[in-house]
Design a protein around this motif. Structure first.
Motif, PDB file in Angstrom:
ATOM      1  N   LYS A  83     -18.395  32.264 -13.561  1.00 46.13           N
ATOM      2  CA  LYS A  83     -17.998  31.314 -14.603  1.00 46.13           C
ATOM      3  C   LYS A  83     -17.240  32.034 -15.720  1.00 46.13           C
ATOM      4  CE  LYS A  83     -21.262  30.195 -17.105  1.00 46.13           C
ATOM      5  NZ  LYS A  83     -22.446  29.920 -17.814  1.00 46.13           N
ATOM      6  N   ASP A  84     -17.648  33.257 -16.025  1.00 42.78           N
ATOM      7  CA  ASP A  84     -17.013  34.028 -17.087  1.00 42.78           C
ATOM      8  C   ASP A  84     -16.067  35.089 -16.539  1.00 42.78           C
ATOM      9  OD1 ASP A  84     -18.593  32.642 -18.964  1.00 42.78           O
ATOM     10  OD2 ASP A  84     -20.249  34.027 -18.623  1.00 42.78           O
ATOM     11  N   CYS A  85     -15.785  35.034 -15.254  1.00 44.63           N
ATOM     12  CA  CYS A  85     -14.977  36.064 -14.596  1.00 44.63           C
ATOM     13  C   CYS A  85     -13.542  36.032 -15.109  1.00 44.63           C
ATOM     14  CB  CYS A  85     -15.012  35.858 -13.090  1.00 44.63           C
ATOM     15  SG  CYS A  85     -14.276  37.200 -12.188  1.00 44.63           S
ATOM     16  N   LEU A  86     -12.997  37.211 -15.351  1.00 47.49           N
ATOM     17  CA  LEU A  86     -11.626  37.321 -15.835  1.00 47.49           C
ATOM     18  C   LEU A  86     -10.628  37.372 -14.695  1.00 47.49           C
ATOM     19  CD1 LEU A  86     -12.320  40.037 -18.544  1.00 47.49           C
ATOM     20  CD2 LEU A  86     -12.109  37.567 -18.892  1.00 47.49           C
ATOM     21  N   THR A  87     -10.946  38.170 -13.659  1.00 47.53           N
ATOM     22  CA  THR A  87      -9.999  38.330 -12.565  1.00 47.53           C
ATOM     23  C   THR A  87     -10.679  38.872 -11.316  1.00 47.53           C
ATOM     24  OG1 THR A  87      -7.894  39.338 -11.935  1.00 47.53           O
ATOM     25  CG2 THR A  87      -9.355  40.663 -13.247  1.00 47.53           C
ATOM     26  N   VAL A  88     -10.042  38.599 -10.190  1.00 45.79           N
ATOM     27  CA  VAL A  88     -10.398  39.253  -8.929  1.00 45.79           C
ATOM     28  C   VAL A  88      -9.073  39.713  -8.333  1.00 45.79           C
ATOM     29  CG1 VAL A  88     -10.438  37.051  -7.671  1.00 45.79           C
ATOM     30  CG2 VAL A  88     -11.541  39.054  -6.693  1.00 45.79           C
ATOM     31  N   LYS A  89      -8.987  41.003  -8.021  1.00 46.26           N
ATOM     32  CA  LYS A  89      -7.718  41.536  -7.524  1.00 46.26           C
ATOM     33  C   LYS A  89      -7.945  42.814  -6.739  1.00 46.26           C
ATOM     34  CE  LYS A  89      -6.778  43.986 -11.823  1.00 46.26           C
ATOM     35  NZ  LYS A  89      -5.915  44.122 -12.969  1.00 46.26           N
ATOM     36  N   GLY A 125     -11.589  33.868  -5.881  1.00 43.70           N
ATOM     37  CA  GLY A 125     -10.566  33.287  -6.760  1.00 43.70           C
ATOM     38  C   GLY A 125     -10.706  31.781  -6.871  1.00 43.70           C
ATOM     39  N   ARG A 126     -10.941  31.110  -5.740  1.00 48.81           N
ATOM     40  CA  ARG A 126     -11.135  29.651  -5.776  1.00 48.81           C
ATOM     41  C   ARG A 126     -12.408  29.281  -6.542  1.00 48.81           C
ATOM     42  NH1 ARG A 126      -8.544  30.359  -1.005  1.00 48.81           N
ATOM     43  NH2 ARG A 126     -10.366  30.598   0.327  1.00 48.81           N
ATOM     44  N   ALA A 127     -13.459  30.088  -6.409  1.00 46.32           N
ATOM     45  CA  ALA A 127     -14.699  29.823  -7.158  1.00 46.32           C
ATOM     46  C   ALA A 127     -14.465  29.980  -8.660  1.00 46.32           C
ATOM     47  CB  ALA A 127     -15.812  30.759  -6.695  1.00 46.32           C
ATOM     48  N   ILE A 128     -13.657  30.951  -9.032  1.00 48.64           N
ATOM     49  CA  ILE A 128     -13.326  31.150 -10.453  1.00 48.64           C
ATOM     50  C   ILE A 128     -12.554  29.949 -10.980  1.00 48.64           C
ATOM     51  CG2 ILE A 128     -11.952  32.537 -12.066  1.00 48.64           C
ATOM     52  CD1 ILE A 128     -12.602  34.970 -10.244  1.00 48.64           C
ATOM     53  N   VAL A 129     -11.579  29.492 -10.229  1.00 48.21           N
ATOM     54  CA  VAL A 129     -10.770  28.348 -10.652  1.00 48.21           C
ATOM     55  C   VAL A 129     -11.627  27.091 -10.756  1.00 48.21           C
ATOM     56  CG1 VAL A 129      -8.879  26.821  -9.962  1.00 48.21           C
ATOM     57  CG2 VAL A 129      -8.603  29.289  -9.805  1.00 48.21           C
ATOM     58  N   ARG A 130     -12.503  26.873  -9.758  1.00 49.94           N
ATOM     59  CA  ARG A 130     -13.364  25.680  -9.782  1.00 49.94           C
ATOM     60  C   ARG A 130     -14.273  25.653 -10.999  1.00 49.94           C
ATOM     61  NH1 ARG A 130     -14.145  26.658  -4.146  1.00 49.94           N
ATOM     62  NH2 ARG A 130     -16.132  27.618  -4.638  1.00 49.94           N
ATOM     63  N   SER A 131     -14.718  26.825 -11.460  1.00 51.46           N
ATOM     64  CA  SER A 131     -15.653  26.849 -12.592  1.00 51.46           C
ATOM     65  C   SER A 131     -14.966  27.084 -13.925  1.00 51.46           C
ATOM     66  CB  SER A 131     -16.712  27.932 -12.371  1.00 51.46           C
ATOM     67  OG  SER A 131     -16.109  29.199 -12.328  1.00 51.46           O
ATOM     68  N   SER A 132     -13.627  27.221 -13.923  1.00 52.06           N
ATOM     69  CA  SER A 132     -12.924  27.466 -15.190  1.00 52.06           C
ATOM     70  C   SER A 132     -12.873  26.198 -16.033  1.00 52.06           C
ATOM     71  CB  SER A 132     -11.508  27.972 -14.925  1.00 52.06           C
ATOM     72  OG  SER A 132     -10.699  26.931 -14.428  1.00 52.06           O
ATOM     73  N   ALA A 133     -12.655  26.376 -17.322  1.00 51.71           N
ATOM     74  CA  ALA A 133     -12.609  25.245 -18.260  1.00 51.71           C
ATOM     75  C   ALA A 133     -11.462  24.295 -17.932  1.00 51.71           C
ATOM     76  CB  ALA A 133     -12.472  25.758 -19.686  1.00 51.71           C
ATOM     77  N   ALA A 134     -10.341  24.812 -17.454  1.00 48.53           N
ATOM     78  CA  ALA A 134      -9.191  23.956 -17.151  1.00 48.53           C
ATOM     79  C   ALA A 134      -9.498  23.030 -15.981  1.00 48.53           C
ATOM     80  CB  ALA A 134      -7.969  24.820 -16.821  1.00 48.53           C
ATOM     81  N   PHE A 135     -10.195  23.542 -14.992  1.00 50.53           N
ATOM     82  CA  PHE A 135     -10.488  22.741 -13.811  1.00 50.53           C
ATOM     83  C   PHE A 135     -11.596  21.729 -14.084  1.00 50.53           C
ATOM     84  CE2 PHE A 135     -12.391  21.900  -9.651  1.00 50.53           C
ATOM     85  CZ  PHE A 135     -11.257  21.594  -8.918  1.00 50.53           C
ATOM     86  N   THR A 136     -12.597  22.116 -14.880  1.00 50.36           N
ATOM     87  CA  THR A 136     -13.725  21.224 -15.164  1.00 50.36           C
ATOM     88  C   THR A 136     -13.423  20.266 -16.306  1.00 50.36           C
ATOM     89  OG1 THR A 136     -14.718  22.846 -16.653  1.00 50.36           O
ATOM     90  CG2 THR A 136     -15.434  22.878 -14.347  1.00 50.36           C
ATOM     91  N   ASN A 137     -12.235  20.416 -16.931  1.00 46.60           N
ATOM     92  CA  ASN A 137     -11.820  19.567 -18.046  1.00 46.60           C
ATOM     93  C   ASN A 137     -12.728  19.740 -19.248  1.00 46.60           C
ATOM     94  OD1 ASN A 137      -9.984  17.910 -19.235  1.00 46.60           O
ATOM     95  ND2 ASN A 137     -10.909  16.008 -18.507  1.00 46.60           N
ATOM     96  N   ASP A 138     -13.309  20.926 -19.407  1.00 45.37           N
ATOM     97  CA  ASP A 138     -14.152  21.222 -20.544  1.00 45.37           C
ATOM     98  C   ASP A 138     -13.336  22.054 -21.519  1.00 45.37           C
ATOM     99  OD1 ASP A 138     -16.158  21.675 -22.348  1.00 45.37           O
ATOM    100  OD2 ASP A 138     -17.251  23.118 -21.098  1.00 45.37           O
ATOM    101  N   ASP A 139     -12.760  21.398 -22.527  1.00 42.81           N
ATOM    102  CA  ASP A 139     -11.924  22.113 -23.477  1.00 42.81           C
ATOM    103  C   ASP A 139     -12.688  22.525 -24.732  1.00 42.81           C
ATOM    104  OD1 ASP A 139     -12.295  19.636 -24.576  1.00 42.81           O
ATOM    105  OD2 ASP A 139     -10.173  19.080 -24.614  1.00 42.81           O
ATOM    106  N   GLY A 140     -13.998  22.272 -24.751  1.00 47.47           N
ATOM    107  CA  GLY A 140     -14.828  22.680 -25.890  1.00 47.47           C
ATOM    108  C   GLY A 140     -14.926  21.639 -26.971  1.00 47.47           C
ATOM    109  N   TYR A 141     -14.194  20.532 -26.852  1.00 46.20           N
ATOM    110  CA  TYR A 141     -14.223  19.490 -27.870  1.00 46.20           C
ATOM    111  C   TYR A 141     -14.997  18.295 -27.372  1.00 46.20           C
ATOM    112  CZ  TYR A 141     -10.478  22.136 -30.061  1.00 46.20           C
ATOM    113  OH  TYR A 141      -9.737  23.117 -30.630  1.00 46.20           O
ATOM    114  N   GLU A 142     -15.779  17.726 -28.261  1.00 46.85           N
ATOM    115  CA  GLU A 142     -16.510  16.502 -27.907  1.00 46.85           C
ATOM    116  C   GLU A 142     -15.627  15.304 -28.188  1.00 46.85           C
ATOM    117  OE1 GLU A 142     -20.455  16.102 -29.403  1.00 46.85           O
ATOM    118  OE2 GLU A 142     -20.775  18.268 -29.363  1.00 46.85           O
TER     119      GLU A 142
END
Length: 160
Positions: A97-103, A142-159
């Protein structure tokens, strides 16, 4: 007079050495007892590893000793668990969830089929048995990182 001082000094050093030896023996017994209780192993209990997204063997570099150890990895959701073998409880987990990169890290580590998973806290180095396996692991992680990222989950931190 000088020999008397030297004898006293050597007696003090010898008694200090004996005391230190007793302390070392005492603490080595404690460490042995802790090891026999698996105190240094941090197993993760209760993790449901059924129906993983991806699993298989990789060789992982340990954090502190920097030794390479073959581990069984299970990717489930946004967690990458590692176990000594599939029959045991996981003794480590990488939260993607907090991963920066896989390479790929073949040039950085100078090892074939090596890749890295970087989080804000740690960078984990692993290598696969073949180029195909390495690419599969990088793709699945990489796909797991994208699935759990804020952009994919639509969680931008704002209520709303």
């Amino acid at each position: 007079m000088n020999t008397c001082i030297a004898k006293k000094f050597s007696c003090k050093v010898l008694s200090l050495f004996r005391w230190q030896k007793k302390q070392i023996l005492k603490y080595s017994v404690y460490i042995y007892e802790l090891k026999s209780m698996n105190f240094f192993r941090r197993h993760i209990t209760g993790a449901d590893l059924s129906n993983p997204d991806f699993s298989g063997y990789l060789t992982k570099r340990s954090k502190h000793i920097l030794a390479w150890r073959r581990r069984y990895f299970v990717l489930k959701g946004n967690k990458l668990y590692y176990l000594e073998n599939p029959a045991e409880e996981p003794h480590g987990v990488i939260d993607l969830k907090d991963c920066l990169t896989v390479k790929s890290a073949e040039e950085k580590i100078n090892m074939k089929y090596c890749f890295e998973v970087a989080t804000p806290q740690d960078t984990y180095f692993m290598y696969a048995d073949s180029e195909k396996e390495k690419d599969e692991w990088i793709g699945h992680i990489g796909r797991a990182i994208v699935r759990s990222s804020a952009a994919f989950t639509n969680d931008d931190g704002y209520e709303e």
